[in-house]
Design a protein around this motif. Structure first.
Motif, PDB file in Angstrom:
ATOM      1  N   GLU A 184       1.274  -1.223  -0.466  1.00 52.30           N
ATOM      2  CA  GLU A 184      -0.254   0.079  -0.143  1.00 52.30           C
ATOM      3  C   GLU A 184       1.233   1.335   0.250  1.00 52.30           C
ATOM      4  N   LEU A 185       0.645   2.159  -0.431  1.00 55.62           N
ATOM      5  CA  LEU A 185       1.095   3.805  -0.516  1.00 55.62           C
ATOM      6  C   LEU A 185       0.335   4.678   0.658  1.00 55.62           C
ATOM      7  N   PRO A 186       1.292   5.286   1.127  1.00 58.04           N
ATOM      8  CA  PRO A 186       0.390   5.980   2.595  1.00 58.04           C
ATOM      9  C   PRO A 186      -0.088   7.410   1.790  1.00 58.04           C
ATOM     10  N   GLY A 187      -0.602   8.109   0.567  1.00 56.93           N
ATOM     11  CA  GLY A 187      -1.039   8.256   0.580  1.00 56.93           C
ATOM     12  C   GLY A 187      -2.323   8.030  -0.419  1.00 56.93           C
ATOM     13  N   GLY A 188      -2.620   6.090   0.009  1.00 60.20           N
ATOM     14  CA  GLY A 188      -3.581   6.048  -0.691  1.00 60.20           C
ATOM     15  C   GLY A 188      -3.313   5.072  -1.555  1.00 60.20           C
ATOM     16  N   GLY A 189      -4.148   3.880  -2.198  1.00 57.85           N
ATOM     17  CA  GLY A 189      -4.201   2.807  -3.097  1.00 57.85           C
ATOM     18  C   GLY A 189      -3.015   2.110  -3.813  1.00 57.85           C
ATOM     19  N   VAL A 192      16.419  -4.679  -6.820  1.00 57.83           N
ATOM     20  CA  VAL A 192      15.288  -4.773  -7.690  1.00 57.83           C
ATOM     21  C   VAL A 192      14.059  -4.035  -7.154  1.00 57.83           C
ATOM     22  N   ARG A 193      14.109  -5.614  -5.581  1.00 58.02           N
ATOM     23  CA  ARG A 193      12.739  -4.497  -4.820  1.00 58.02           C
ATOM     24  C   ARG A 193      12.626  -3.990  -4.087  1.00 58.02           C
ATOM     25  N   HIS A 194      13.642  -3.588  -3.453  1.00 54.22           N
ATOM     26  CA  HIS A 194      14.243  -2.427  -2.480  1.00 54.22           C
ATOM     27  C   HIS A 194      13.947  -0.907  -2.902  1.00 54.22           C
ATOM     28  N   ALA A 195      14.742  -0.931  -4.466  1.00 60.63           N
ATOM     29  CA  ALA A 195      14.793   0.196  -5.632  1.00 60.63           C
ATOM     30  C   ALA A 195      13.380   0.279  -5.609  1.00 60.63           C
ATOM     31  N   LEU A 196      12.635  -0.758  -5.830  1.00 59.68           N
ATOM     32  CA  LEU A 196      10.673  -0.301  -6.656  1.00 59.68           C
ATOM     33  C   LEU A 196       9.969  -0.073  -5.373  1.00 59.68           C
ATOM     34  N   ARG A 197      11.053   0.183  -4.053  1.00 55.51           N
ATOM     35  CA  ARG A 197       9.794  -0.047  -3.305  1.00 55.51           C
ATOM     36  C   ARG A 197       9.884   1.497  -2.859  1.00 55.51           C
ATOM     37  N   ALA A 198      11.106   1.695  -2.626  1.00 57.38           N
ATOM     38  CA  ALA A 198      12.015   3.001  -2.033  1.00 57.38           C
ATOM     39  C   ALA A 198      11.175   4.471  -3.063  1.00 57.38           C
ATOM     40  N   ALA A 199      11.270   3.835  -4.248  1.00 57.60           N
ATOM     41  CA  ALA A 199      10.852   4.862  -5.392  1.00 57.60           C
ATOM     42  C   ALA A 199       9.577   5.324  -5.107  1.00 57.60           C
ATOM     43  N   ALA A 200       8.501   4.257  -5.485  1.00 60.48           N
ATOM     44  CA  ALA A 200       6.979   3.520  -5.660  1.00 60.48           C
ATOM     45  C   ALA A 200       6.788   5.282  -3.733  1.00 60.48           C
ATOM     46  N   LEU A 201       7.721   5.177  -2.869  1.00 57.47           N
ATOM     47  CA  LEU A 201       6.775   5.328  -1.558  1.00 57.47           C
ATOM     48  C   LEU A 201       7.708   7.279  -1.661  1.00 57.47           C
ATOM     49  N   ARG A 202       8.609   7.558  -2.651  1.00 52.90           N
ATOM     50  CA  ARG A 202       8.874   9.024  -3.202  1.00 52.90           C
ATOM     51  C   ARG A 202       7.599   9.331  -3.907  1.00 52.90           C
ATOM     52  N   ASP A 203       7.353   8.666  -4.960  1.00 52.54           N
ATOM     53  CA  ASP A 203       6.773   8.441  -6.203  1.00 52.54           C
ATOM     54  C   ASP A 203       6.442   7.724  -6.885  1.00 52.54           C
ATOM     55  N   PRO A 204       5.245   7.227  -6.872  1.00 50.68           N
ATOM     56  CA  PRO A 204       4.388   6.250  -7.685  1.00 50.68           C
ATOM     57  C   PRO A 204       4.613   6.021  -9.072  1.00 50.68           C
ATOM     58  N   ASP A 205       4.466   6.998  -9.697  1.00 53.20           N
ATOM     59  CA  ASP A 205       4.787   7.128 -11.290  1.00 53.20           C
ATOM     60  C   ASP A 205       5.019   6.159 -11.560  1.00 53.20           C
ATOM     61  N   ASP A 232      12.736   4.559 -14.145  1.00 57.04           N
ATOM     62  CA  ASP A 232      13.972   4.959 -14.341  1.00 57.04           C
ATOM     63  C   ASP A 232      15.107   4.808 -12.980  1.00 57.04           C
ATOM     64  N   THR A 233      14.281   4.929 -11.698  1.00 55.06           N
ATOM     65  CA  THR A 233      15.035   4.537 -10.312  1.00 55.06           C
ATOM     66  C   THR A 233      15.359   3.165 -10.614  1.00 55.06           C
ATOM     67  N   ILE A 234      14.829   1.901 -10.944  1.00 57.80           N
ATOM     68  CA  ILE A 234      15.003   0.912 -11.104  1.00 57.80           C
ATOM     69  C   ILE A 234      16.678   0.722 -12.478  1.00 57.80           C
ATOM     70  N   ASN A 235      16.143   0.919 -12.813  1.00 59.33           N
ATOM     71  CA  ASN A 235      16.958   1.037 -13.975  1.00 59.33           C
ATOM     72  C   ASN A 235      18.491   1.980 -13.388  1.00 59.33           C
ATOM     73  N   GLU A 236      18.012   2.300 -12.942  1.00 54.46           N
ATOM     74  CA  GLU A 236      19.482   3.733 -12.714  1.00 54.46           C
ATOM     75  C   GLU A 236      21.025   2.725 -11.274  1.00 54.46           C
ATOM     76  N   ALA A 237      19.093   2.267 -10.577  1.00 58.89           N
ATOM     77  CA  ALA A 237      20.338   1.247  -9.340  1.00 58.89           C
ATOM     78  C   ALA A 237      20.866   0.524 -10.433  1.00 58.89           C
ATOM     79  N   ALA A 288       2.423  -2.135 -11.910  1.00 62.45           N
ATOM     80  CA  ALA A 288       0.858  -0.828 -11.820  1.00 62.45           C
ATOM     81  C   ALA A 288       0.987  -0.658 -10.109  1.00 62.45           C
ATOM     82  N   VAL A 289       0.253   0.752 -10.541  1.00 63.58           N
ATOM     83  CA  VAL A 289      -0.738   1.528  -9.297  1.00 63.58           C
ATOM     84  C   VAL A 289      -1.839   1.385  -9.375  1.00 63.58           C
TER      85      VAL A 289
END
Length: 572
Positions: A378-383, A405-418, A424-429, A445-446
């Motif tokens: 779940e995301l902090p702002g809903g959804g 990948v899982r760590h980068a995915l979660r960290a990036a999504a919690l900042r901005d789920p777009d 992009d964040t996963i690719n850079e990591a 998917a969001v």
């Protein structure tokens, strides 16, 4: 033939018996004297009429002393002569030739032939007894038989070893295979076979027992259950394991049983098993003692000798490596399971308005960490976020990349789920931490639940496109494939949005599903996956995930060569 020859008796009968001319008689005597085979001629009164030189050499009597006398008058041994006399009488009575074997003359074995000698009237006038020393022939035959028996026994034992090896290699469940191997050893190598292994805490655990007698097998198991092995004992299996040397007891005495018994009931049980002989060897693999093999002879009456130790050690080595390999396999499997669980969510979250279902089947036998993963949070702002991915490779390196990948995915999504930002964040990591040959695919998917519909924003990076299953049976892929993660520095991602009504489902999966092959080599393919989903419109998320996984397993019943992950998101 000289008239005074003392080897002939009843000179007046000689002519009637033989009818030879003097020259012929002399030739016959020369032949008889040269023969190494003893000869005797018996008259109707069972007295000796003739004794050849070879026969005289077997007797302590002076030459010619036997002529005209019976064996009783010569004090010859009754045990030897009485059966012989019966045979001679039979020849006189029937006129039939007799052949037999006899021992005792000069400590040798003889084959003798009793031949009737007929007179002019056709009556049996005498019996010619000819003997031949067959001692060496019998000894050679016995030695040949011994060698054949030894060869047969060796062949049987090698067969047992081969059969035991086959059983031990048939499975990595060592308790089952060791029991089967123990059963193969009886009765060829033992009347009773027992295998004990050393546990993690140093305890000695019975893992197999076999006996030729089913009733005695029950007693052997009762013995193991009622009187477990004490690792501190200075005798038996504990001593065998500590000393790492074979133990052989050719003859088990009652005194030994009394010394080893804990109480009268224990002694009674030991006596009931009729223990006769014992051979034990330690089970050694990679220079570590993993247990002990005990072989016991009982009702067969056989005895172990030093010659049996090598075979027992060979069998013990096979069992030891089977146990050690199975334990190593279990350890690797446990580590792989633990690591794999750490890369998957322990449980799917409960999200209002969303029904979730997942199924995961690792490749191989479960000893290698796979590269497939999924996650929902779940995301902090809903959804919420639902993602599935597949990293290249297997094992520890794949696990490390999956964790990244899982760590980068979660960290990036919690900042901005777009989706674009997260991919992009996963690719850079990946590009920063791994070589250019390392890559990963992800479907991200969001999820934004509304009052009646579930809004989905989807981005894919080289991953198989998720399938959107409508409640009315319509089915279509959703999204754009995109490029693999970790391959290029500035990839472009495309986001697609869709609304899911009540009963609609989004099916995310890895390529292990569609690339599964049947025993005939056919690929499961996208069409079969579509057909499975289309046959179950409106099915619950958990049931649909399990149905897809089960259908693929039935199509490919063999051990999977690739991981298979399925994640179903359904609007409740």
């Amino acid at each position: 033939m000289p008239a005074g020859d003392r080897r002939w008796g009843y000179r007046e009968r000689r002519g009637n018996v033989t009818g030879h001319t003097l020259a012929q008689a002399r030739l016959l005597e020369a032949l008889i004297e040269a023969s190494p085979d003893p000869m005797w001629v018996y008259g109707p009164d069972l007295r000796f009429l003739f004794v050849s030189p070879a026969a005289e050499r077997l007797s302590p009597r002076a030459p010619g002393e036997m002529i005209g006398r019976s064996w009783q008058e010569l004090d010859m041994p009754a045990g030897l002569m009485e059966p012989f006399e019966r045979q001679v009488r039979r020849v006189f009575a029937t006129g039939e030739r007799q052949v037999d074997e006899v021992g005792g003359m000069s400590g040798r074995m003889w084959e003798y032939i009793l031949t009737p000698v007929h007179d002019e009237a056709g009556e049996v006038a005498a019996v010619l007894a000819t003997a031949r020393d067959i001692t060496e022939r019998l000894q050679h035959a016995e030695e040949h038989l011994r060698l054949l028996t030894a060869e047969q026994e060796a062949r049987e034992r090698l067969t047992v070893l081969a059969a035991a090896g086959e059983k031990l290699g048939s499975s990595l469940d060592y308790r089952t295979t060791v029991q089967q191997a123990a059963e193969v050893t009886v009765p060829a190598l033992a009347d009773w076979c027992a295998v004990d292994v050393v546990g993690e805490e140093g305890e000695i655990l019975p893992v197999a027992v076999a006996h030729v007698d089913p009733d005695k097998l029950a007693l052997a198991r009762e013995l193991q259950e009622r009187y477990p092995v004490d690792p501190r004992s200075d005798r038996g299996v504990p001593a065998l394991i500590r000393e790492r040397a074979p133990q052989i007891v050719p003859e088990i005495s009652d005194e030994m049983l009394r010394a080893g018994a804990h109480d009268p009931e224990h002694l009674e049980l030991l006596r009931a098993l009729d223990l006769r002989s014992y051979l034990g060897v330690p089970l050694v693999a990679h220079n570590r003692v993993v247990g002990a093999l005990g072989l016991v002879m009982a009702e067969s009456g056989r005895r172990y000798t030093e010659a049996d130790i090598g075979l027992a050690e060979d069998l013990g080595r096979r069992i030891a490596f089977a146990v050690d390999n199975a334990r190593l396999y279990e350890l690797n499997r446990a580590v792989a399971r633990t690591l794999q669980r750490s890369l998957l969510p322990p449980a799917l979250p409960d999200i209002e308005g969303i029904e979730l279902g997942a199924s995961y089947r690792p490749a191989g036998s479960g000893t290698i960490v796979g590269g497939d993963f999924y996650d929902v949070f779940e995301l902090p702002g809903g959804g919420a976020v639902a993602a599935i991915g597949d990293v290249c490779g297997k094992g520890v390196e794949a696990a490390a990349l999956t964790g990244l990948v899982r760590h980068a995915l979660r960290a990036a999504a919690l900042r901005d789920p777009d989706p674009v930002h997260v991919l992009d964040t996963i690719n850079e990591a990946i590009r920063a931490e791994h070589r250019s040959s390392t890559f990963c695919t992800v479907a991200y998917a969001v999820l934004e639940p509304g009052e009646s519909e579930l809004e989905v924003r989807l981005g894919c990076a080289g991953h198989p496109l998720p399938l959107l299953s409508r409640r009315d049976g319509q089915l279509a892929p959703l999204g754009e494939p995109g490029v693999l993660l970790g391959v290029v520095d500035d990839p472009t991602w495309v986001t697609r949005a869709e609304s899911l009504g009540p009963g609609d489902a989004l099916v995310l999966y890895t390529d292990g599903i569609t690339e599964a092959r049947s025993p005939a080599g056919q690929m499961f393919g996208e069409q079969r996956l579509h057909d499975v989903i289309a046959r179950h419109p409106g099915m619950g998320a958990v049931d649909l995930a399990q149905t897809i996984q089960r259908t693929v397993a039935e199509f490919n019943p063999r051990e999977p060569r690739d991981d298979k992950a399925i994640l179903v998101v359904r609007r409740a």
